[in-house]
Design a protein around this motif. Structure first.
Motif, PDB file in Angstrom:
ATOM      1  N   LEU A  55      41.096 -12.503  15.548  1.00  0.00           N
ATOM      2  CA  LEU A  55      42.107 -12.868  15.090  1.00  0.00           C
ATOM      3  C   LEU A  55      41.911 -14.287  13.872  1.00  0.00           C
ATOM      4  CD1 LEU A  55      44.106 -14.126  18.481  1.00  0.00           C
ATOM      5  CD2 LEU A  55      44.508 -12.307  16.821  1.00  0.00           C
ATOM      6  N   GLY A  56      40.566 -14.669  13.789  1.00  0.00           N
ATOM      7  CA  GLY A  56      40.211 -15.460  12.658  1.00  0.00           C
ATOM      8  C   GLY A  56      40.738 -16.881  13.141  1.00  0.00           C
ATOM      9  N   ALA A  57      40.663 -17.113  14.559  1.00  0.00           N
ATOM     10  CA  ALA A  57      40.994 -18.597  15.266  1.00  0.00           C
ATOM     11  C   ALA A  57      39.602 -19.407  15.454  1.00  0.00           C
ATOM     12  CB  ALA A  57      41.794 -18.579  16.502  1.00  0.00           C
ATOM     13  N   ASP A  58      39.581 -20.470  15.584  1.00  0.00           N
ATOM     14  CA  ASP A  58      38.311 -21.293  15.826  1.00  0.00           C
ATOM     15  C   ASP A  58      37.672 -20.959  17.129  1.00  0.00           C
ATOM     16  OD1 ASP A  58      36.640 -23.066  16.073  1.00  0.00           O
ATOM     17  OD2 ASP A  58      38.033 -24.824  16.846  1.00  0.00           O
ATOM     18  N   MET A  59      36.379 -20.585  16.983  1.00  0.00           N
ATOM     19  CA  MET A  59      35.805 -19.958  18.340  1.00  0.00           C
ATOM     20  C   MET A  59      34.961 -21.074  19.055  1.00  0.00           C
ATOM     21  SD  MET A  59      34.089 -16.671  16.444  1.00  0.00           S
ATOM     22  CE  MET A  59      33.249 -16.155  17.779  1.00  0.00           C
ATOM     23  N   ASN A  60      35.177 -22.415  18.563  1.00  0.00           N
ATOM     24  CA  ASN A  60      34.725 -23.565  19.321  1.00  0.00           C
ATOM     25  C   ASN A  60      35.504 -24.422  20.267  1.00  0.00           C
ATOM     26  OD1 ASN A  60      32.118 -23.249  17.905  1.00  0.00           O
ATOM     27  ND2 ASN A  60      33.258 -23.926  16.180  1.00  0.00           N
ATOM     28  N   SER A  61      36.714 -23.782  20.540  1.00  0.00           N
ATOM     29  CA  SER A  61      37.546 -24.501  21.187  1.00  0.00           C
ATOM     30  C   SER A  61      37.242 -24.050  22.871  1.00  0.00           C
ATOM     31  CB  SER A  61      39.126 -23.995  21.167  1.00  0.00           C
ATOM     32  OG  SER A  61      39.658 -24.675  19.671  1.00  0.00           O
ATOM     33  N   GLU A  62      37.294 -24.859  23.734  1.00  0.00           N
ATOM     34  CA  GLU A  62      37.116 -24.800  24.969  1.00  0.00           C
ATOM     35  C   GLU A  62      38.210 -23.826  25.811  1.00  0.00           C
ATOM     36  OE1 GLU A  62      34.549 -24.358  28.045  1.00  0.00           O
ATOM     37  OE2 GLU A  62      33.994 -25.134  26.308  1.00  0.00           O
ATOM     38  N   ILE A  63      37.905 -22.711  26.365  1.00  0.00           N
ATOM     39  CA  ILE A  63      38.968 -22.226  27.108  1.00  0.00           C
ATOM     40  C   ILE A  63      38.142 -21.925  28.458  1.00  0.00           C
ATOM     41  CG2 ILE A  63      40.258 -19.868  27.354  1.00  0.00           C
ATOM     42  CD1 ILE A  63      40.172 -19.759  24.218  1.00  0.00           C
ATOM     43  N   ASP A  64      39.138 -22.293  29.284  1.00  0.00           N
ATOM     44  CA  ASP A  64      38.747 -21.973  31.052  1.00  0.00           C
ATOM     45  C   ASP A  64      39.409 -20.609  31.453  1.00  0.00           C
ATOM     46  OD1 ASP A  64      38.414 -21.899  33.756  1.00  0.00           O
ATOM     47  OD2 ASP A  64      39.828 -23.271  34.118  1.00  0.00           O
ATOM     48  N   THR A  65      38.112 -19.867  31.569  1.00  0.00           N
ATOM     49  CA  THR A  65      38.463 -18.412  31.841  1.00  0.00           C
ATOM     50  C   THR A  65      37.915 -18.239  33.341  1.00  0.00           C
ATOM     51  OG1 THR A  65      36.188 -17.945  31.228  1.00  0.00           O
ATOM     52  CG2 THR A  65      37.747 -17.790  29.285  1.00  0.00           C
ATOM     53  N   SER A  66      37.848 -19.062  34.184  1.00  0.00           N
ATOM     54  CA  SER A  66      37.587 -19.248  35.440  1.00  0.00           C
ATOM     55  C   SER A  66      38.733 -18.247  36.500  1.00  0.00           C
ATOM     56  CB  SER A  66      37.158 -20.387  36.100  1.00  0.00           C
ATOM     57  OG  SER A  66      38.416 -21.294  36.088  1.00  0.00           O
ATOM     58  N   GLY A  67      39.947 -18.323  35.957  1.00  0.00           N
ATOM     59  CA  GLY A  67      41.290 -17.930  36.854  1.00  0.00           C
ATOM     60  C   GLY A  67      41.074 -16.395  36.530  1.00  0.00           C
TER      61      GLY A  67
END
Length: 294
Positions: A195-207
């Motif tokens: 997408l070209g979005a910031d790859m450093n943003s924290e995303i919770d992928t546990s759910g």
């Protein structure tokens, strides 16, 4: 249309249904540079009545508040297999302007059974899985709009061929459900890069989002039928209340699908044989390794 273009979504999660699109939607909407509507599936480009209301309706209903956010998404997994309707409408709205597509593909055997369990839980299906597969071709002819095409929705090569004939390959990012489940952070990082979005943003992928469910009550499940009398009352509710009510009904009625009997081994083998040439064609088309589906 020119003034509306910068308010429309610029990427789409188009499928496949029951392949992890709810997880991708939930992960991406955590990102500060990405706007996803609170209601996951807009169905705007598939639904005739919605599409006829125009892009101003689409923007006002789903993208109000997205001003200034660079990436705006629409996650409607029905788009992938309804390419015959969706592609011409996308072309009529976007013309040659670039838009991006995210596609998540799951082992079609497992996807078919998950699709079936979803239909049972929603009171759209009352046959056994084996009988539903037998009836599929007749249903496709008699009810082309009904979402009970468990096997044919897994013919990904046919669907992707239509999409790749309409848009450049560079506008598509394809990932596998199995890879998403195994390493969600890595797969979402690839999506953000695409997408070209910031790859450093924290995303919770546990759910885990939208797993297959089992219905506790046929009465509650029947509320999902489009011809149910109470659906008319739902139509009178404010737009912002409808998703809340639907979620409340699902929470009250649905539990884990583990209580369902597993797929019969002979059915699994028959589906493996059915999908094998389609999977082979898909692997060649996308130049990807699909051995995980073996």
């Amino acid at each position: 249309m020119e003034s509306n273009y910068n308010k429309l979504p610029n990427f789409f999660i188009i499928g496949a249904a029951k392949s992890g699109t709810s997880s991708i939607f939930s992960y991406l909407r955590q990102h500060p540079q990405i706007y996803m509507p609170s209601e996951k599936e807009t169905h705007f480009f598939r639904n005739e009545s919605k599409f006829q209301r125009g892009t101003s309706y689409y923007i006002n209903k789903y993208y109000r508040g997205s001003e200034g956010i660079p990436f705006r998404g629409d996650a409607s997994p029905s788009y992938l297999h309804r390419y015959d309707v969706v592609i011409p409408r996308l072309k009529s709205v976007y013309g040659e302007r670039p838009i991006k597509f995210i596609i998540c593909l799951r082992d079609p055997v497992e996807r078919a059974f998950s699709h079936y369990l979803h239909a049972v839980a929603s009171a759209r299906e009352h046959e056994t899985f084996e009988r539903a597969l037998e009836l599929e071709e007749a249903r496709r002819q008699e009810m082309p709009g009904a979402w009970v095409h468990y096997a044919s929705d897994g013919f990904y090569d046919d669907q992707l061929n239509a999409w790749l004939s309409a848009f450049p390959r560079s506008q598509f990012h394809v990932l596998l459900t199995e890879a998403l489940a195994k390493n969600p952070k890595e797969e979402i990082a690839k999506v953000l890069f695409f997408l070209g979005a910031d790859m450093n943003s924290e995303i919770d992928t546990s759910g885990r989002w939208n797993p297959s469910k089992r219905a506790r009550s046929r009465t509650l499940s029947s509320l999902y039928k489009p011809d149910h009398p109470l659906r008319r009352l739902l139509a009178l509710m404010p737009d912002e209340m409808r998703p809340w009510l639907r979620k409340a009904i699902r929470r009250a009625n649905f539990t884990s699908s583990t209580a369902y009997p597993p797929m019969m081994p002979q059915t699994r083998e028959r589906l493996r044989s059915l999908f094998e040439p389609h999977n082979r064609a898909l692997a060649a088309m996308l130049d990807i390794d699909l051995s995980v589906w073996q």
